[in-house]
Write an enzyme that holds these catalytic residues in place. Sequence first.
Site, PDB file in Angstrom:
ATOM      1  N   ARG A  80      34.932  38.198  35.560  1.00 14.45           N
ATOM      2  CA  ARG A  80      36.061  37.907  34.723  1.00 14.45           C
ATOM      3  C   ARG A  80      36.801  36.661  35.192  1.00 14.45           C
ATOM      4  O   ARG A  80      37.616  36.112  34.481  1.00 14.45           O
ATOM      5  CB  ARG A  80      37.013  39.113  34.754  1.00 14.45           C
ATOM      6  CG  ARG A  80      36.463  40.304  33.952  1.00 14.45           C
ATOM      7  CD  ARG A  80      37.146  41.592  34.328  1.00 14.45           C
ATOM      8  NE  ARG A  80      36.621  41.989  35.623  1.00 14.45           N
ATOM      9  CZ  ARG A  80      36.918  43.149  36.210  1.00 14.45           C
ATOM     10  NH1 ARG A  80      37.732  43.999  35.633  1.00 14.45           N
ATOM     11  NH2 ARG A  80      36.406  43.470  37.368  1.00 14.45           N
ATOM     12  N   ASP A 133      31.789  30.406  46.752  1.00 17.38           N
ATOM     13  CA  ASP A 133      32.118  30.677  48.147  1.00 17.38           C
ATOM     14  C   ASP A 133      30.814  30.578  48.959  1.00 17.38           C
ATOM     15  O   ASP A 133      30.348  29.479  49.242  1.00 17.38           O
ATOM     16  CB  ASP A 133      32.764  32.072  48.180  1.00 17.38           C
ATOM     17  CG  ASP A 133      33.366  32.453  49.508  1.00 17.38           C
ATOM     18  OD1 ASP A 133      34.180  31.679  50.030  1.00 17.38           O
ATOM     19  OD2 ASP A 133      33.032  33.538  50.016  1.00 17.38           O
ATOM     20  N   GLY A 139      27.937  31.200  47.782  1.00 12.19           N
ATOM     21  CA  GLY A 139      26.941  30.690  46.843  1.00 12.19           C
ATOM     22  C   GLY A 139      25.916  31.739  46.443  1.00 12.19           C
ATOM     23  O   GLY A 139      25.113  31.511  45.534  1.00 12.19           O
TER      24      GLY A 139
HETATM   25  P1  5GP Z   1      30.002  33.942  46.487  1.00  8.72           P
HETATM   26  O1  5GP Z   1      28.850  34.742  45.987  1.00  8.72           O
HETATM   27  O2  5GP Z   1      29.932  32.478  46.200  1.00  8.72           O
HETATM   28  O3  5GP Z   1      30.244  34.207  47.964  1.00  8.72           O
HETATM   29  O4  5GP Z   1      31.304  34.562  45.839  1.00  8.72           O
HETATM   30  C1  5GP Z   1      31.789  34.180  44.616  1.00  8.72           C
HETATM   31  C2  5GP Z   1      32.756  35.220  44.119  1.00  8.72           C
HETATM   32  O5  5GP Z   1      33.583  35.731  45.192  1.00  8.72           O
HETATM   33  C3  5GP Z   1      33.727  34.601  43.144  1.00  8.72           C
HETATM   34  O6  5GP Z   1      33.228  34.632  41.822  1.00  8.72           O
HETATM   35  C4  5GP Z   1      34.951  35.455  43.339  1.00  8.72           C
HETATM   36  O7  5GP Z   1      34.864  36.626  42.554  1.00  8.72           O
HETATM   37  C5  5GP Z   1      34.927  35.852  44.795  1.00  8.72           C
HETATM   38  N1  5GP Z   1      35.776  34.973  45.637  1.00  8.72           N
HETATM   39  C6  5GP Z   1      35.370  34.113  46.591  1.00  8.72           C
HETATM   40  N2  5GP Z   1      36.416  33.489  47.166  1.00  8.72           N
HETATM   41  C7  5GP Z   1      37.520  33.969  46.544  1.00  8.72           C
HETATM   42  C8  5GP Z   1      38.919  33.695  46.683  1.00  8.72           C
HETATM   43  O8  5GP Z   1      39.409  32.895  47.499  1.00  8.72           O
HETATM   44  N3  5GP Z   1      39.751  34.389  45.851  1.00  8.72           N
HETATM   45  C9  5GP Z   1      39.310  35.302  44.940  1.00  8.72           C
HETATM   46  N4  5GP Z   1      40.214  35.916  44.186  1.00  8.72           N
HETATM   47  N5  5GP Z   1      37.988  35.573  44.770  1.00  8.72           N
HETATM   48  C10 5GP Z   1      37.109  34.903  45.563  1.00  8.72           C
END
Ligand code: 5GP
Length: 187
Positions: free
Chosen positions: A47, A108, A110
């Site tokens: 979302r 974040d 990835g």
């Molecule tokens: P990844 O798979 O890249 O580690 O994580 C991506 C997902 O983690 C994002 O779509 C989000 O839902 C969550 N996320 C990562 N960092 C943050 C942050 O600083 N704040 C929030 N609210 N969600 C985050």
Amino acid sequence: MVQDYHEFLAEVLISEEQLQHRIHELGEEISNDYKDEDQLLLVCILRGGVMFLTDLMRSIRHPHAIEFMAVSSYGVGRRETSGQTRITLDLNTDIQDKNVILVEDIIDSGFTLASVLEMLSLRKPRSLSVCTLLDKAERREVYVPLKYVGFTISNKFVFGYGLDIDDYYRNLPFVGVVDLARYKPAS
Ligand code: 5GP
Ligand code: MG
Ligand code: MG
């Protein structure tokens, strides 16, 4: 009770004006890049990407369609993701031969994006690129190609403008940093 965000807001990292200005630039860039292309489709990952999508699409002059999908990640902690991703809401459209831009809130580690890209590329789009509002570049654990990035930010937990803390605060028009010492989860 859900806490008032003023109680744990450490700082406004990106103001409403900065967001709108940058999103307008991204819209111009995308309009130019795809001006000779047909069948542009923006795919929003629910979302968190919702606020960004609705502002971004208003800044893109080139005709385009929109779609939504949702994925869930099995994380190691509440605020982190691991490698495993599952589609919980799939697209209603066949993306074969379409020019797809994935619209994301934040990248974040990835892992989430890498697995979404892998799943969608199997469906043979004409092109597949990524537009993310925020990029926590220093946190990357797996390479993901990012064509459009709104802002590169440091490793702080942010909220607002689509991004949640325990499902709330997505409605705020700015991106803020949480002071986790002052944040109390709703009981
Ligand atoms: P990844 O798979 O890249 O580690 O994580 C991506 C997902 O983690 C994002 O779509 C989000 O839902 C969550 N996320 C990562 N960092 C943050 C942050 O600083 N704040 C929030 N609210 N969600 C985050
Ligand atoms: Mg996301
Ligand atoms: Mg979240």
